[in-house]
Write a protein that holds these residues in place. Structure first.
Motif, PDB file in Angstrom:
ATOM      1  N   GLY A 200       0.825  -1.196   0.000  1.00 48.33           N
ATOM      2  CA  GLY A 200       0.000   0.000   0.000  1.00 48.33           C
ATOM      3  C   GLY A 200       0.857   1.242   0.000  1.00 48.33           C
ATOM      4  N   VAL A 201       0.204   2.400   0.154  1.00 48.55           N
ATOM      5  CA  VAL A 201       0.929   3.668   0.129  1.00 48.55           C
ATOM      6  C   VAL A 201       0.270   4.617   1.123  1.00 48.55           C
ATOM      7  N   VAL A 202       1.083   5.447   1.771  1.00 45.48           N
ATOM      8  CA  VAL A 202       0.561   6.444   2.712  1.00 45.48           C
ATOM      9  C   VAL A 202      -0.145   7.534   1.915  1.00 45.48           C
ATOM     10  N   SER A 203      -1.446   7.725   2.188  1.00 42.24           N
ATOM     11  CA  SER A 203      -2.229   8.691   1.416  1.00 42.24           C
ATOM     12  C   SER A 203      -2.677   9.892   2.243  1.00 42.24           C
ATOM     13  N   ARG A 204      -2.619   9.792   3.559  1.00 39.33           N
ATOM     14  CA  ARG A 204      -3.064  10.915   4.393  1.00 39.33           C
ATOM     15  C   ARG A 204      -2.398  10.851   5.752  1.00 39.33           C
ATOM     16  N   ILE A 205      -2.039  12.026   6.256  1.00 33.07           N
ATOM     17  CA  ILE A 205      -1.495  12.153   7.612  1.00 33.07           C
ATOM     18  C   ILE A 205      -2.293  13.250   8.293  1.00 33.07           C
ATOM     19  N   ASP A 206      -3.043  12.897   9.330  1.00 38.87           N
ATOM     20  CA  ASP A 206      -3.874  13.894  10.002  1.00 38.87           C
ATOM     21  C   ASP A 206      -3.005  14.974  10.634  1.00 38.87           C
ATOM     22  N   PRO A 207      -3.358  16.247  10.430  1.00 32.22           N
ATOM     23  CA  PRO A 207      -2.556  17.328  11.021  1.00 32.22           C
ATOM     24  C   PRO A 207      -2.785  17.508  12.510  1.00 32.22           C
ATOM     25  N   VAL A 208      -3.890  16.960  13.027  1.00 35.95           N
ATOM     26  CA  VAL A 208      -4.221  17.112  14.441  1.00 35.95           C
ATOM     27  C   VAL A 208      -4.092  15.760  15.129  1.00 35.95           C
ATOM     28  N   ALA A 209      -3.509  15.759  16.303  1.00 35.76           N
ATOM     29  CA  ALA A 209      -3.223  14.507  17.004  1.00 35.76           C
ATOM     30  C   ALA A 209      -4.463  13.964  17.709  1.00 35.76           C
ATOM     31  N   THR A 210      -4.402  12.681  17.995  1.00 37.93           N
ATOM     32  CA  THR A 210      -5.365  12.017  18.872  1.00 37.93           C
ATOM     33  C   THR A 210      -4.651  11.746  20.192  1.00 37.93           C
ATOM     34  N   ILE A 211      -5.175  12.322  21.274  1.00 39.31           N
ATOM     35  CA  ILE A 211      -4.514  12.220  22.581  1.00 39.31           C
ATOM     36  C   ILE A 211      -5.349  11.322  23.479  1.00 39.31           C
ATOM     37  N   SER A 212      -4.732  10.265  23.994  1.00 36.70           N
ATOM     38  CA  SER A 212      -5.414   9.336  24.886  1.00 36.70           C
ATOM     39  C   SER A 212      -4.496   9.011  26.054  1.00 36.70           C
ATOM     40  N   ASN A 213      -4.973   9.318  27.270  1.00 32.93           N
ATOM     41  CA  ASN A 213      -4.183   9.072  28.484  1.00 32.93           C
ATOM     42  C   ASN A 213      -2.813   9.729  28.415  1.00 32.93           C
ATOM     43  N   GLY A 214      -2.755  10.905  27.808  1.00 31.16           N
ATOM     44  CA  GLY A 214      -1.506  11.637  27.715  1.00 31.16           C
ATOM     45  C   GLY A 214      -0.592  11.196  26.588  1.00 31.16           C
ATOM     46  N   VAL A 215      -0.991  10.159  25.830  1.00 29.08           N
ATOM     47  CA  VAL A 215      -0.169   9.671  24.714  1.00 29.08           C
ATOM     48  C   VAL A 215      -0.631  10.360  23.440  1.00 29.08           C
ATOM     49  N   VAL A 216       0.312  10.950  22.717  1.00 27.00           N
ATOM     50  CA  VAL A 216      -0.001  11.717  21.513  1.00 27.00           C
ATOM     51  C   VAL A 216       0.292  10.865  20.282  1.00 27.00           C
ATOM     52  N   ASN A 217      -0.738  10.622  19.482  1.00 27.65           N
ATOM     53  CA  ASN A 217      -0.594   9.863  18.244  1.00 27.65           C
ATOM     54  C   ASN A 217      -1.250  10.627  17.097  1.00 27.65           C
ATOM     55  N   TYR A 218      -0.815  10.321  15.891  1.00 28.78           N
ATOM     56  CA  TYR A 218      -1.395  10.908  14.686  1.00 28.78           C
ATOM     57  C   TYR A 218      -1.927   9.788  13.803  1.00 28.78           C
ATOM     58  N   THR A 219      -3.100   9.999  13.240  1.00 29.40           N
ATOM     59  CA  THR A 219      -3.700   8.990  12.369  1.00 29.40           C
ATOM     60  C   THR A 219      -3.074   9.072  10.982  1.00 29.40           C
ATOM     61  N   VAL A 220      -2.605   7.929  10.507  1.00 31.59           N
ATOM     62  CA  VAL A 220      -1.997   7.815   9.175  1.00 31.59           C
ATOM     63  C   VAL A 220      -2.837   6.819   8.368  1.00 31.59           C
ATOM     64  N   ARG A 221      -3.241   7.239   7.179  1.00 30.67           N
ATOM     65  CA  ARG A 221      -4.035   6.347   6.320  1.00 30.67           C
ATOM     66  C   ARG A 221      -3.132   5.687   5.282  1.00 30.67           C
ATOM     67  N   VAL A 222      -3.269   4.371   5.170  1.00 29.52           N
ATOM     68  CA  VAL A 222      -2.534   3.595   4.168  1.00 29.52           C
ATOM     69  C   VAL A 222      -3.560   3.018   3.187  1.00 29.52           C
ATOM     70  N   ASP A 223      -3.506   3.464   1.944  1.00 32.21           N
ATOM     71  CA  ASP A 223      -4.369   2.903   0.901  1.00 32.21           C
ATOM     72  C   ASP A 223      -3.777   1.582   0.429  1.00 32.21           C
ATOM     73  N   LEU A 224      -4.559   0.519   0.522  1.00 35.60           N
ATOM     74  CA  LEU A 224      -4.076  -0.797   0.125  1.00 35.60           C
ATOM     75  C   LEU A 224      -4.230  -0.987  -1.379  1.00 35.60           C
ATOM     76  N   ASP A 225      -3.261  -1.676  -1.972  1.00 38.63           N
ATOM     77  CA  ASP A 225      -3.351  -2.008  -3.392  1.00 38.63           C
ATOM     78  C   ASP A 225      -4.491  -2.999  -3.615  1.00 38.63           C
ATOM     79  N   PRO A 226      -5.084  -2.996  -4.820  1.00 39.30           N
ATOM     80  CA  PRO A 226      -6.122  -4.006  -5.110  1.00 39.30           C
ATOM     81  C   PRO A 226      -5.587  -5.412  -4.871  1.00 39.30           C
ATOM     82  N   THR A 227      -6.412  -6.248  -4.272  1.00 33.48           N
ATOM     83  CA  THR A 227      -5.975  -7.598  -3.930  1.00 33.48           C
ATOM     84  C   THR A 227      -7.139  -8.565  -4.026  1.00 33.48           C
ATOM     85  N   ALA A 228      -6.809  -9.818  -4.295  1.00 37.96           N
ATOM     86  CA  ALA A 228      -7.829 -10.868  -4.332  1.00 37.96           C
ATOM     87  C   ALA A 228      -7.995 -11.523  -2.962  1.00 37.96           C
TER      88      ALA A 228
END
Length: 470
Positions: A343-371
């Protein structure tokens, strides 16, 4: 007797020595068995960021009715594949269809009125012109009557009554014919129709002509008849002018009425269109919450485009700077252990998701067509490849040793002994680590400590003598 005793003692010593040697050899063999050998290999290693997420559809939408009503038909069920434009469910539209028909009729009526305002009916223009001509003739007659006394004046004043009566009768007939149409009766448009306006004018003209005639009979020689005829003439001129050259206010009012009728019709049509749930794209129905006979409010259908999938993963703030759009990724799945999808990275969220003080960013990976038999919400493990070193020397991670300053591996020389080789490390994928040093592909190396260091302490017999030494 003493020789035999010495012989027995000698045999016992020999047997003990042999036992010690055997025991020593067994310990050496056991030590060798505990030591594993690996090999230097050529490999392609990558620097990666790893994270987990869920498999999601390329597109997913919840379709819900936007107008009130009762569900009449549900054309799909969960798992059905539909095409763009397919009707998935419908409300009872009989009332909405009647409303559209009424608004269409009202719009057509307003459109006709606007058209007559902008470009009047030739018949109305002719009637207004005739009224003006009659008023002009009546005025001339009034002037003549003012100069003439007696019966002649009365005769001239009453000359226009017959013409006005005929125009009135014609207007009554036209109005009655228009009013007899059932559409007009249903929507009540006859009161604002051109026929009604013409009848009002003809009535006024006839009343005026009759009044003029009566006035002439009652007051022959009175100049008031001349004044009344002049007023009628002016009124007829204004009526014709307003008909042929409507004012800006008249045009604006007619346009506003037409626009309002069009908006009402458009709203009725939108409500009718909203009584259907239509597939916006080709996909698979994943949920149906609509029941025939149930209320339209709350009824919905979920549709997903399963032609492509993507995975949304959370990347820690300490690693997000390394992730870039367009980077490739390899994704595995807990439910499909033998499947790997690129697959390929198609999006990186500019705003973080914070849970219990842990800072993460959502990254979207578009998967190649597959059977592969992917399903929505499957657990996915994505490895975003940051950089790749191809065709490098690599050793198993367990072969690396360190003396505090330098990394090294223990190679195996021609005699099977350990031989230290200093190395510089590079990328690691968890199993193999990139190294540079005096190594060759295929060269055997020790995993863990070499056997020699484990067996050096096992070469002494019970008497403190080193077996096999000199």
């Amino acid at each position: 007797m003493k020789k035999r005793t010495k012989l027995v003692i000698g045999i016992v010593v020999v047997l003990i020595a042999v036992g010690v040697v055997i025991a020593s050899n067994n310990q050496s063999s056991a030590a060798q068995a505990d030591v594993q050998l690996g090999r230097v290999t050529r490999a392609t290693l990558s620097s990666v960021v790893e994270s987990s997420g869920s498999v999601l559809a390329e597109s997913a939408v919840t379709l819900a009715f936007e107008t009130a009503g009762t569900v009449a038909r549900v054309n799909v069920q969960v798992g059905d594949r539909v095409k763009q434009g397919d009707v998935l469910a419908t409300l009872d539209t009989r009332g909405l269809e009647r409303q559209v028909a009424m608004q269409e009729q009202a719009y057509l009526s307003q459109q006709a009125g606007y058209s007559l305002t902008v470009q009047p009916d030739p018949a109305e223009v002719a009637a207004a012109q005739a009224a003006l001509n009659n008023a002009s003739a009546a005025y001339q007659l009034a002037q003549q009557k003012y100069a003439v006394n007696g019966a002649d004046q009365v005769m001239l004043s009453c000359l226009n009554v017959d013409n006005a009566k005929k125009a009135y009768d014609d207007a009554v007939t036209a109005y009655n014919n228009y009013r007899s149409d059932w559409h007009v009766q249903v929507y009540g448009t006859y009161e604002v129709s051109p026929q009604k306006a013409q009848l009002d004018r003809a009535t006024a003209a006839y009343d005026q002509a009759l009044a003029s005639c009566n006035l002439a009979k009652n007051s022959a020689g009175d100049d008031s008849s001349v004044k009344a005829a002049f007023a009628q003439l002016q009124s007829a001129k204004v009526a014709l002018d307003q008909l042929v050259n409507p004012s800006e206010l008249t045009l604006a009012t007619a346009q506003a009425q037409l626009d309002q009728a069009r908006q009402s019709l458009d709203q009725a049509r939108r409500q009718l269109d909203q009584a259907q749930l239509i597939a916006p794209f080709e996909g698979v129905v994943t949920q149906v919450a609509a029941v025939v006979g149930g209320p339209g409010s709350g009824a919905s259908i979920l549709l997903a485009d399963l032609s492509r999938y993507h995975v949304d993963v959370l990347v820690d703030e300490t690693e997000i700077a390394q992730v870039q759009l367009g980077q490739t990724a390899q994704t595995t799945f807990d439910a499909l252990p033998d499947v790997t999808v690129a697959g390929v990275v198609s999006r990186i969220d500019p705003v973080a998701t914070i849970s219990n003080g842990v800072v993460n960013y959502t990254v979207r990976v578009d998967l190649d067509p597959t059977a592969a038999a992917l399903r929505i919400d499957m657990t996915a493990n994505a490895r975003v490849i940051l950089d790749t070193h191809a065709d490098v020397l690599a050793v198993p991670g367990g072969a690396l040793r360190s003396d505090g300053n330098t990394y090294y591996v223990n190679g195996v020389d021609a005699n099977g002994a350990a031989q230290r080789v200093d190395v510089t490390t590079g990328y690691t994928d968890g199993d193999l680590t990139e190294v540079t040093g005096d190594l060759q592909p295929g060269q055997p190396i020790y995993i863990g400590e070499p056997a020699e260091s484990q067996s050096q302490q096992s070469g002494f017999n019970l008497f403190g003598l080193r077996l096999g030494g000199r």
